[in-house]
Write an enzyme that holds these catalytic residues in place. Structure first.
Site, short mmCIF file in Angstrom:
data_model
loop_
_atom_site.label_atom_id
_atom_site.label_comp_id
_atom_site.label_asym_id
_atom_site.label_seq_id
_atom_site.Cartn_x
_atom_site.Cartn_y
_atom_site.Cartn_z
N THR A 55 25.96 -80.46 24.38
CA THR A 55 26.64 -81.83 24.48
C THR A 55 26.66 -82.59 23.29
O THR A 55 27.50 -83.14 22.81
CB THR A 55 26.43 -82.68 25.90
OG1 THR A 55 26.55 -81.62 27.06
CG2 THR A 55 27.20 -83.83 25.91
N LYS B 202 35.57 -79.96 29.21
CA LYS B 202 34.33 -79.62 30.04
C LYS B 202 34.81 -78.79 31.10
O LYS B 202 35.39 -79.46 32.25
CB LYS B 202 33.39 -80.49 30.33
CG LYS B 202 32.07 -79.96 31.09
CD LYS B 202 31.27 -79.46 30.38
CE LYS B 202 29.89 -79.05 31.03
NZ LYS B 202 28.87 -78.52 30.09
N GLU C 278 33.31 -77.24 25.83
CA GLU C 278 32.04 -76.86 26.03
C GLU C 278 31.61 -76.25 27.41
O GLU C 278 32.13 -76.58 28.46
CB GLU C 278 31.37 -78.34 25.94
CG GLU C 278 29.83 -78.31 26.13
CD GLU C 278 28.99 -79.46 26.53
OE1 GLU C 278 28.13 -79.36 27.01
OE2 GLU C 278 29.54 -80.72 26.24
N GLY C 279 30.91 -75.08 27.20
CA GLY C 279 30.63 -74.47 28.30
C GLY C 279 29.44 -74.84 29.12
O GLY C 279 29.02 -75.88 28.86
#
Length: 239
Positions: free
Chosen positions: A16, A37, A110-111
């Protein structure tokens, strides 16, 4: 490139903060940015998630989008099943990212955890979404002992799926790095076949947002919109 998928070699390694730093550097360069996200886990319904944290750190001009939220800090598929909530198909992730890309110059996806964490009952992962998007994958890795193996495995998984690895960013570079961390700087590109594209100092996420935005470009290589030099960093931290 308009879409970058940000994955990691595991959890709690700075994805993050790295995502926020890339967003901040892009905003500073005058680009419009969105952070997607797909699945937020381990956060209550009224708590800010990772996308909101990116806005806090990178600036209010960043667009944040979260597709699903599950209360328990587990893999998205497991968290969804335990909560009795729908899972998230990679096609939905790709569609959301493509839609954001129509109105933003940079979209950061973002995974959750690592590249192959399951999102649904069919075993689809962030890699499947990256394939649908034909987007490069940035790997965020820790600095210390064990990172060479996990980063090499992630790079092999990308290659096996026909995905392009953009590079590796160290997500939390310690103030006083040990021998393993210093050696890993030189070894990470060799074992992964991916360039080293940055090192974010440990604790950067606790900086005041204005200070974070000012410093972000100095943590990232030009490929990510920054001024950081891998050669200079290796010289500053010799093994």
């Amino acid at each position: 490139m308009s879409v970058i998928v940000v994955s990691g070699t595991g959890t709690e390694i700075g994805k993050t903060v790295v995502t926020s730093a890339i967003a901040a550097a892009a905003v500073a360069a005058g680009r419009s940015v969105a952070v997607l996200k797909p699945a937020q886990t381990g956060v209550g319904p009224d708590e800010p998630g990772d996308a909101a944290e990116a806005v806090r750190l990178a600036g209010p001009s960043v667009t944040a989008l979260e597709l699903a939220r599950y209360p328990e800090p587990l893999a998205p598929d497991t968290a969804a099943r335990r909560a009795g909530l729908p899972t998230l198909a990679p096609s939905r992730i790709a569609e959301a990212a493509a839609e954001l890309a129509r109105t933003h110059e940079l979209v950061l996806v973002e995974g959750a955890g690592g590249l192959l964490v399951r999102f649904d009952e069919q075993g689809h992962t962030l890699a499947d979404a990256a394939r649908l998007l034909a987007a490069p994958v940035l790997v965020v890795a820790p600095a210390g002992l064990g990172t060479l193996n996990s980063t090499a495995l992630t790079a092999e998984a990308l290659t096996a799926r026909g995905l392009r690895g953009l590079g590796v960013v160290v997500g939390s570079w310690p103030d006083s790095p040990d021998l393993a961390s210093r050696c890993n700087l030189a070894d990470l590109p060799e074992v992964s076949g991916l360039p080293l594209l940055g090192a974010v100092p440990q604790g950067s996420g606790t900086l005041p947002p204005a200070a974070f935005r000012t410093a972000s470009p100095t943590w990232l290589a030009p490929a990510l919109g920054g001024t950081w030099s891998a050669d200079a960093f290796l010289t500053a931290w010799p093994a």
